[in-house]
Design an enzyme around this catalytic site. Structure first.
Site, mmCIF file in Angstrom:
data_model
loop_
_atom_site.group_PDB
_atom_site.id
_atom_site.type_symbol
_atom_site.label_atom_id
_atom_site.label_comp_id
_atom_site.label_asym_id
_atom_site.label_seq_id
_atom_site.Cartn_x
_atom_site.Cartn_y
_atom_site.Cartn_z
ATOM 1 C CE LYS A 45 -1.919 1.809 3.995
ATOM 2 N NZ LYS A 45 -1.654 3.250 4.036
ATOM 3 C CG ASN A 46 2.419 2.727 3.559
ATOM 4 O OD1 ASN A 46 1.228 2.987 3.375
ATOM 5 N ND2 ASN A 46 2.942 2.563 4.766
ATOM 6 C CB CYS A 58 -4.820 6.343 10.806
ATOM 7 S SG CYS A 58 -5.269 4.798 10.054
ATOM 8 N NE ARG A 71 -0.475 10.628 10.301
ATOM 9 C CZ ARG A 71 -0.734 9.525 9.632
ATOM 10 N NH1 ARG A 71 -1.850 8.899 9.835
ATOM 11 N NH2 ARG A 71 0.117 9.044 8.762
ATOM 12 C CG ASP A 114 2.557 1.801 9.430
ATOM 13 O OD1 ASP A 114 2.236 2.742 10.175
ATOM 14 O OD2 ASP A 114 2.611 1.902 8.191
ATOM 15 N NE ARG A 139 -7.128 4.345 5.315
ATOM 16 C CZ ARG A 139 -6.178 4.917 6.036
ATOM 17 N NH1 ARG A 139 -6.355 5.129 7.313
ATOM 18 N NH2 ARG A 139 -5.044 5.286 5.485
#
Ligand code: UD1
Length: 424
Positions: free
Chosen positions: A22-23, A116, A121, A308, A400
């Site tokens: 994903k990243n 999230c 952030r 993560d 997600r």
């Protein structure tokens, strides 16, 4: 909305292919905007964040075709530069689209990002790098517009005070088509950054220094058509490795490089797991025959332990024996899952950025809710190590980033399934 139902304490056994990262794929999709042509990505995971990024690209004027795990992005006809708020709020990583729009169109705008709920952030570093490359920034209430300044977008020496993954990607995307040379000092070293650079080099960009904290980008006038295969997702593999360690068993994960999981795998070995890795073949085997031992973990930028994986490992240690400590040094809000774990019998004390866990084996199944993506995956790990039934609500978070966590773990013998609202 679906829930996940788990009956725990069945060991995991068998083989599994790990989905694409994903990243890695999200910034690559944004990077496709830089090229007035077609980009093909392979091994693209079927997850909500990828659909969200595809929706953003389509809104901007791209034509997207998906066939199996291939995604073709035709970015010849981009006719918009503003990203609607609901897309940006749904997915924080959409902010890197601004850097790509700046490079390609000279302008981009959107609201402040969501994603999230794992901390404050801020995006100050993103704004800093764009400014240093010559962009003008207009901040109005919750809205951000970046525009090519009077001298255009030109190479710069950028110093990042913290190796932010997103800000490094932002700087790369904004500088690929800039005039002259850009050097990013203090760049993030995550494997997904190196992959983004490899992908861009395949398209004709000139980037070197991958895997180090100094990246050099020689601007080019244009890119060309290219195709690229996305690597396996190290966080998904790390989650399943934690699941196997928590539930016991013997699993073989395919399509994942062990080098990108060096620290988590070393820690798994310390708690009693037996590991066999084949880097070239992309295989990792994890077997566990004992109750996990205690461990101290500190998260940090790559190559340190990834934030993560902190929540899935918290679930693992909560269901082990002895006293473990976790220090979260990346996102301050990443202990939210401790509360849900406590309702499953876990003994966890959280103070600021530190958690102290007294292992309880087994945990007890309960009704819990996911509050973020990796926290949701952690509850699945806990459910596998718990006696009785666990029900997890809030699964949209999990979708997600995980293609189908129930499919994958059920294939390994876990008693896990989706339960729809009507109970089926
Ligand atoms: C990316 C990953 C995410 C992972 C994180 C850290 C994607 C899509 N997401 O997120 O899964 O958890 O890296 O490995 O790749 N920060 C600032 N100012 C900024 C930007 C960041 O202070 O402008 C701070 C953040 O608040 C955080 C730290 O830097 O404390 C790390 O953030 P960053 O590396 O940027 O993470 P993301 O790119 O958001």
């Amino acid at each position: 909305m679906s829930e996940i139902q788990i009956f725990g304490l069945s060991p995991l056994k068998g083989e599994i292919s790990i989905q694409g990262s994903k990243n890695a794929v999200l910034p690559m999709m944004a990077a496709a905007l830089l090229h007035k042509g077609v980009t093909v990505l392979m091994n693209v995971p079927v997850i909500r964040d990828v659909s969200c990024m595809a929706d953003i690209l389509e809104y901007l004027g791209c034509c997207i075709r998906r066939q199996g795990d291939c995604l073709a992005i035709d970015a010849r006809n981009i006719d918009r530069t503003g990203i609607p708020d609901h897309f940006v709020r749904a997915m924080r990583s959409s902010i890197v689209v601004l850097g790509a729009l700046l490079g390609r169109m000279g302008e981009g705008s959107g609201c402040y990002p969501g994603g999230c709920l794992i901390g404050a952030r801020p995006i100050d570093l993103h704004i800093k790098v764009l400014k240093e490359l010559g962009a003008e920034i207009l901040e109005e209430e919750n809205h951000l517009t970046v525009r090519r300044g009077p001298e255009g977008i030109r190479g710069a020496e950028i110093h990042l005070a913290y190796p932010s993954v997103g800000a490094t990607e932002q700087a790369i995307l904004a500088s690929v088509l800039a005039r002259d040379v850009t050097v990013i000092h203090g760049a993030a070293k995550e494997p997904e950054i190196a992959e983004l650079c490899d992908f861009l080099n395949n398209m004709g960009a000139i980037i070197c220094g991958m895997g180090t904290e100094h990246l050099m980008i020689q601007g080019v006038r244009c890119l060309h058509d290219a195709s690229f295969r996305v690597d396996g997702d190290r966080i998904v593999a790390g989650t399943y490795a934690a699941a196997a360690a928590a539930a016991g068993g013997d699993i073989l994960m395919k399509g994942i490089k062990s080098s990108c999981l060096r620290v988590p795998l070393a820690l798994l070995a310390r708690i009693g797991a037996k590991l066999r890795t084949e880097e070239k073949a992309g295989r990792i085997r994890v077997s566990m025959e004992e109750i996990p031992r205690a461990l101290d973990i500190r998260t940090g930028p790559y190559p340190e332990f990834p934030t993560d994986l902190q929540s899935p490992f918290m679930a693992l240690l909560a269901s082990g024996r002895g006293v473990s400590h976790i220090e979260e040094r990346v996102f301050e809000g990443r202990f939210a899952t401790a509360e849900a774990l406590k309702s499953m019998g876990a003994r966890i004390r959280v103070r600021d950025r530190e958690a102290v866990l007294e292992g309880v084996h087994p945990l007890t199944g309960a009704r819990v809710a996911a509050s973020d993506l990796r926290g949701g995956a952690a509850l699945v790990v806990a459910g596998l190590a718990a006696r009785g039934e666990t029900r997890i609500a809030g699964c949209l978070h999990i979708e997600r980033g995980y293609e189908d966590i129930c499919r994958d773990l059920a294939a390994l013998g876990a008693r896990i399934r989706w339960v729809k609202e009507d109970g089926t």
